[in-house]
Write a protein that holds these residues in place. Structure first.
Motif, PDB file in Angstrom:
ATOM      1  N   ILE A 202      16.328 -29.954  17.279  1.00 34.17           N
ATOM      2  CA  ILE A 202      16.142 -28.824  16.230  1.00 34.17           C
ATOM      3  C   ILE A 202      17.198 -28.673  15.094  1.00 34.17           C
ATOM      4  O   ILE A 202      16.837 -28.712  14.002  1.00 34.17           O
ATOM      5  CB  ILE A 202      16.282 -27.413  16.847  1.00 34.17           C
ATOM      6  CG1 ILE A 202      14.842 -26.992  17.757  1.00 34.17           C
ATOM      7  CG2 ILE A 202      16.599 -26.075  15.981  1.00 34.17           C
ATOM      8  CD1 ILE A 202      15.090 -26.094  18.939  1.00 34.17           C
TER       9      ILE A 202
ATOM     10  N   THR B  55      18.767 -31.483  13.901  1.00 36.51           N
ATOM     11  CA  THR B  55      18.613 -32.599  13.179  1.00 36.51           C
ATOM     12  C   THR B  55      17.529 -32.408  12.023  1.00 36.51           C
ATOM     13  O   THR B  55      17.723 -32.462  10.936  1.00 36.51           O
ATOM     14  CB  THR B  55      18.047 -33.928  13.840  1.00 36.51           C
ATOM     15  OG1 THR B  55      19.003 -33.982  14.845  1.00 36.51           O
ATOM     16  CG2 THR B  55      17.925 -35.056  13.097  1.00 36.51           C
ATOM     17  N   GLU B  56      16.398 -31.683  12.512  1.00 30.81           N
ATOM     18  CA  GLU B  56      15.637 -31.320  11.438  1.00 30.81           C
ATOM     19  C   GLU B  56      16.023 -29.989  10.494  1.00 30.81           C
ATOM     20  O   GLU B  56      15.521 -30.402   9.252  1.00 30.81           O
ATOM     21  CB  GLU B  56      14.166 -30.767  12.335  1.00 30.81           C
ATOM     22  CG  GLU B  56      13.415 -31.849  13.029  1.00 30.81           C
ATOM     23  CD  GLU B  56      12.104 -31.483  13.487  1.00 30.81           C
ATOM     24  OE1 GLU B  56      11.838 -30.892  14.409  1.00 30.81           O
ATOM     25  OE2 GLU B  56      11.124 -31.663  12.774  1.00 30.81           O
TER      26      GLU B  56
ATOM     27  N   ASP C 235      18.299 -31.779   8.130  1.00 29.82           N
ATOM     28  CA  ASP C 235      17.509 -32.496   7.083  1.00 29.82           C
ATOM     29  C   ASP C 235      16.973 -31.538   5.975  1.00 29.82           C
ATOM     30  O   ASP C 235      16.750 -31.904   4.914  1.00 29.82           O
ATOM     31  CB  ASP C 235      16.310 -33.199   7.986  1.00 29.82           C
ATOM     32  CG  ASP C 235      15.245 -34.167   7.078  1.00 29.82           C
ATOM     33  OD1 ASP C 235      16.131 -35.101   6.405  1.00 29.82           O
ATOM     34  OD2 ASP C 235      14.208 -33.977   6.893  1.00 29.82           O
ATOM     35  N   TYR C 236      16.214 -30.396   6.309  1.00 32.36           N
ATOM     36  CA  TYR C 236      15.576 -29.509   5.662  1.00 32.36           C
ATOM     37  C   TYR C 236      16.837 -28.963   4.664  1.00 32.36           C
ATOM     38  O   TYR C 236      16.543 -28.987   3.423  1.00 32.36           O
ATOM     39  CB  TYR C 236      15.054 -28.363   6.282  1.00 32.36           C
ATOM     40  CG  TYR C 236      14.735 -27.135   5.334  1.00 32.36           C
ATOM     41  CD1 TYR C 236      13.551 -27.221   4.603  1.00 32.36           C
ATOM     42  CD2 TYR C 236      15.642 -26.151   5.411  1.00 32.36           C
ATOM     43  CE1 TYR C 236      13.262 -26.088   3.602  1.00 32.36           C
ATOM     44  CE2 TYR C 236      15.290 -25.154   4.485  1.00 32.36           C
ATOM     45  CZ  TYR C 236      14.105 -25.286   3.565  1.00 32.36           C
ATOM     46  OH  TYR C 236      13.783 -24.268   2.789  1.00 32.36           O
TER      47      TYR C 236
ATOM     48  N   ARG D 274      19.487 -30.114   3.850  1.00 33.07           N
ATOM     49  CA  ARG D 274      20.287 -31.244   2.718  1.00 33.07           C
ATOM     50  C   ARG D 274      19.074 -31.645   1.677  1.00 33.07           C
ATOM     51  O   ARG D 274      19.596 -31.687   0.542  1.00 33.07           O
ATOM     52  CB  ARG D 274      20.485 -32.350   3.340  1.00 33.07           C
ATOM     53  CG  ARG D 274      21.753 -32.145   4.324  1.00 33.07           C
ATOM     54  CD  ARG D 274      22.355 -33.526   4.943  1.00 33.07           C
ATOM     55  NE  ARG D 274      23.528 -33.174   5.571  1.00 33.07           N
ATOM     56  CZ  ARG D 274      24.602 -32.692   5.137  1.00 33.07           C
ATOM     57  NH1 ARG D 274      24.970 -32.903   3.905  1.00 33.07           N
ATOM     58  NH2 ARG D 274      25.548 -32.673   6.129  1.00 33.07           N
ATOM     59  N   ASN D 275      17.956 -31.751   1.960  1.00 30.19           N
ATOM     60  CA  ASN D 275      16.898 -31.876   0.884  1.00 30.19           C
ATOM     61  C   ASN D 275      16.625 -30.903  -0.041  1.00 30.19           C
ATOM     62  O   ASN D 275      16.693 -30.944  -0.976  1.00 30.19           O
ATOM     63  CB  ASN D 275      15.560 -32.222   1.630  1.00 30.19           C
ATOM     64  CG  ASN D 275      15.284 -33.592   2.449  1.00 30.19           C
ATOM     65  OD1 ASN D 275      15.494 -34.394   1.682  1.00 30.19           O
ATOM     66  ND2 ASN D 275      14.954 -33.445   3.603  1.00 30.19           N
ATOM     67  N   ASP D 276      16.747 -29.475   0.558  1.00 29.35           N
ATOM     68  CA  ASP D 276      16.555 -28.330  -0.204  1.00 29.35           C
ATOM     69  C   ASP D 276      17.808 -28.551  -1.263  1.00 29.35           C
ATOM     70  O   ASP D 276      17.707 -28.071  -2.392  1.00 29.35           O
ATOM     71  CB  ASP D 276      16.141 -27.162   0.552  1.00 29.35           C
ATOM     72  CG  ASP D 276      15.719 -25.963  -0.172  1.00 29.35           C
ATOM     73  OD1 ASP D 276      14.553 -26.256  -0.871  1.00 29.35           O
ATOM     74  OD2 ASP D 276      16.495 -24.887  -0.327  1.00 29.35           O
TER      75      ASP D 276
ATOM     76  N   LEU E  38      16.184 -20.307   4.282  1.00 26.83           N
ATOM     77  CA  LEU E  38      16.083 -20.502   5.785  1.00 26.83           C
ATOM     78  C   LEU E  38      16.147 -19.336   6.506  1.00 26.83           C
ATOM     79  O   LEU E  38      15.287 -19.255   7.453  1.00 26.83           O
ATOM     80  CB  LEU E  38      16.864 -21.633   6.209  1.00 26.83           C
ATOM     81  CG  LEU E  38      16.544 -22.053   7.630  1.00 26.83           C
ATOM     82  CD1 LEU E  38      15.112 -22.878   7.310  1.00 26.83           C
ATOM     83  CD2 LEU E  38      17.500 -23.207   8.107  1.00 26.83           C
TER      84      LEU E  38
ATOM     85  N   TYR F 107      10.016 -31.504   6.391  1.00 26.22           N
ATOM     86  CA  TYR F 107      10.320 -30.892   4.906  1.00 26.22           C
ATOM     87  C   TYR F 107       9.245 -31.257   3.956  1.00 26.22           C
ATOM     88  O   TYR F 107       8.893 -30.234   3.043  1.00 26.22           O
ATOM     89  CB  TYR F 107      11.515 -31.743   4.256  1.00 26.22           C
ATOM     90  CG  TYR F 107      11.895 -31.077   3.004  1.00 26.22           C
ATOM     91  CD1 TYR F 107      12.635 -29.792   2.745  1.00 26.22           C
ATOM     92  CD2 TYR F 107      12.101 -31.759   1.858  1.00 26.22           C
ATOM     93  CE1 TYR F 107      13.010 -29.272   1.638  1.00 26.22           C
ATOM     94  CE2 TYR F 107      12.403 -31.305   0.355  1.00 26.22           C
ATOM     95  CZ  TYR F 107      12.913 -30.081   0.411  1.00 26.22           C
ATOM     96  OH  TYR F 107      13.355 -29.469  -0.446  1.00 26.22           O
TER      97      TYR F 107
ATOM     98  N   TYR G 191       9.347 -24.804  11.426  1.00 27.07           N
ATOM     99  CA  TYR G 191       9.432 -25.770  12.256  1.00 27.07           C
ATOM    100  C   TYR G 191       9.428 -25.330  13.855  1.00 27.07           C
ATOM    101  O   TYR G 191       8.683 -26.067  14.703  1.00 27.07           O
ATOM    102  CB  TYR G 191      11.129 -26.177  11.948  1.00 27.07           C
ATOM    103  CG  TYR G 191      11.314 -27.162  11.094  1.00 27.07           C
ATOM    104  CD1 TYR G 191      11.219 -28.395  10.980  1.00 27.07           C
ATOM    105  CD2 TYR G 191      11.754 -26.492  10.132  1.00 27.07           C
ATOM    106  CE1 TYR G 191      11.441 -29.252  10.220  1.00 27.07           C
ATOM    107  CE2 TYR G 191      12.263 -27.465   8.558  1.00 27.07           C
ATOM    108  CZ  TYR G 191      11.967 -28.762   8.866  1.00 27.07           C
ATOM    109  OH  TYR G 191      12.324 -29.326   7.775  1.00 27.07           O
TER     110      TYR G 191
END
Lengths: 385, 107
Positions: free
Chosen positions: A28, A30-31, A34-35, A37-39, A61, B26, B48
């Protein structure tokens, strides 16, 4: 509760709010990292500063406790997971009853601890190694100190801003790691000071208690000292969520595994015997086999999901299987070596049954609550499938 | 569109997006935004957990992959997920036709 400003702080807060296994928490976090940082990177590319981008991504989020709630708790179906999930209702009660909670909370595990230890040790070592005559002094002193320590801690939690008992306790533990470890281990610390003797003349609880105390303390410290990435280097920052950092930081991991690690280790060191570790490993294997067998006909992607499907159909059998199967080799050995009903077994059996009934009742009641909290369309889908 | 209006349909939307091919979380969110032209007020924190629920139901499978030093979970529609998508699409078509008929299309 104030929403964290940085991705690293957000992940720390989310980790503290998650009620799940280490593996699933790692996935959870890690995902989500990732979200975020991308955003944030996209926002930086559109002209925002790194700090603004992180704050905006976090706001998009949602608050960490809310995100943790959406993930729910683990459905892998083991007794531990059920207990973690199902204690939510109890948490709400003890948040507003600090002194009652201080009496109830340590009493159950301490009762289970002493009952379990007596059940395990006495038949293997022989009836001549029963509790010492001044046992009641230890119990009374342990109880008073423990109630006072837990009560004071619970009073301190009342004034905190976090939303739930568990998140308040987690944040308080991060801020006061050694104090938290001392409160949690207060009954054993009293046992240590009283020096309960063993057949070898060594205080069993001295070694055992010290080991646990150190592990708990380091666990809380690790949680408090997680590395923070530089806010201006979103792309080049190393991942916050790594397996070692999670293991070092996870209080729940240590709380869940300390007994299974410390007890066999102390047993081997003090008694120079390997029977208990071997029996515990055999118990773990028995449980894994039982879990695979009951879930084999269920239609789900993973063994854990198949077992979960079986567990949801059999709420009363699951705790029996989840815990009972692991005890089969040990109980078989005890009965084989010391006869069917040793004296101490008779004494301790009602106590253990009482604790087991409380555990099963908690698990079942909260399972019902958890089921009610799931989206109805998901339940309908599950039933149709 | 309000977030609560999406409740019950998010999983169908995710299945439809994953039908285009394997994606990480993402990318799924971006595709959801792109296809809906930003019409949904969706809290990203709901996607998620929904993906994990789909995986537990066996409709989606996932595995780790490493991209530029970061690990990502890649989600793939399973055969069972494809069948469920066909079934739910037809249910949705019947439902939306029913709603349109009740509301009256010729306004």
């Amino acid at each position: 509760m104030k929403t964290p400003d940085t991705i690293a702080d957000y992940l720390v807060a989310l980790n503290a709010s998650l009620v799940t296994s280490l593996d699933r928490a790692e996935r959870i976090l890690t995902e989500i990292e990732d979200y975020l940082r991308n955003d944030a990177n996209e926002r930086v590319a559109r002209g925002a500063t790194a700090q603004e981008a992180e704050r905006a991504a976090i706001a998009q989020l949602g608050p960490p406790h809310e995100v943790a709630r959406r993930f729910g708790s683990d459905l892998s179906g083991s007794l531990n997971e059920h207990l973690w999930r199902n204690l939510e209702r109890f948490d709400r009660w003890r948040l507003y009853h600090p002194w009652l909670g201080a009496i109830v909370v340590p009493t159950l595990p301490v009762t289970a601890f002493f009952a379990g230890m007596t059940l395990l040790m006495a038949p293997l070592l022989g009836s001549s190694h029963g509790p010492p005559n001044d046992w009641w002094v230890i119990i009374v002193l342990s109880s008073l100190l423990t109630f006072a320590a837990y009560g004071a801690r619970n009073r301190a939690l009342l004034g905190r801003p976090e939303p739930s008992f568990r998140t308040r306790q987690g944040q308080w533990s991060m801020e006061h790691p050694w104090l938290a470890a001392s409160v949690a281990m207060s009954p054993i610390i009293i046992g240590v000071t009283r020096g309960i003797p063993t057949p070898q003349g060594v205080s069993f609880l001295t070694v055992f208690g010290l080991l646990v105390f150190l592990k708990m303390g380091f666990g809380h410290r690790g949680h408090a000292t997680r590395p923070q990435p530089h806010p201006d280097a979103l792309d080049s920052a190393p991942p916050v969520v790594t397996r070692p950092s999670l293991i070092a930081a996870s209080v729940s991991f240590l709380e869940r595994h300390w007994f299974s690690i410390a007890l066999p280790a102390a047993w081997v060191v003090i008694f120079r015997r390997w029977d208990l570790p071997v029996l515990l490993v055999a118990g773990w294997l028995t449980q894994r086999v039982a879990v695979s067998l009951v879930g084999r006909k269920r239609d789900a992607a993973t063994p854990a999901a198949r077992y979960s499907a079986w567990a949801h159909e059999h709420p009363w059998l699951e705790p029996v299987l989840g815990f009972g199967a692991s005890l089969i080799p040990l109980l078989t050995w005890i009965i084989w070596t010391s006869g069917p009903f040793p004296r101490l077994l008779w004494i301790m059996l009602p106590l253990c049954l009482m604790v087991a009934i409380v555990v099963i009742r908690l698990a079942t009641a909260a399972r019902k609550q958890h089921k009610e909290s799931l989206p109805q369309d998901l339940l309908a889908d599950a039933e149709r499938i | 569109m309000r977030a609560d209006a999406l409740r019950g349909h998010l999983e169908l939307l995710l299945l439809a997006i994953l039908a285009a091919g394997p994606m990480h979380g993402y990318a799924v969110i971006q595709e959801l935004r792109r296809r809906s032209s930003g019409r949904f007020e969706l809290a990203e924190g709901t996607v998620y957990p929904a993906l994990q629920r789909l995986e537990r139901s066996g409709l989606v499978a996932s595995s780790w992959s490493a991209e530029s030093g970061r690990r990502r979970r890649i989600y793939t529609l399973t055969k069972r997920g494809s069948r469920a998508l066909v079934e739910r699409r037809s249910e949705w078509a019947a439902f939306s036709q029913g709603v349109a008929a009740v509301l009256g299309q010729a306004t």
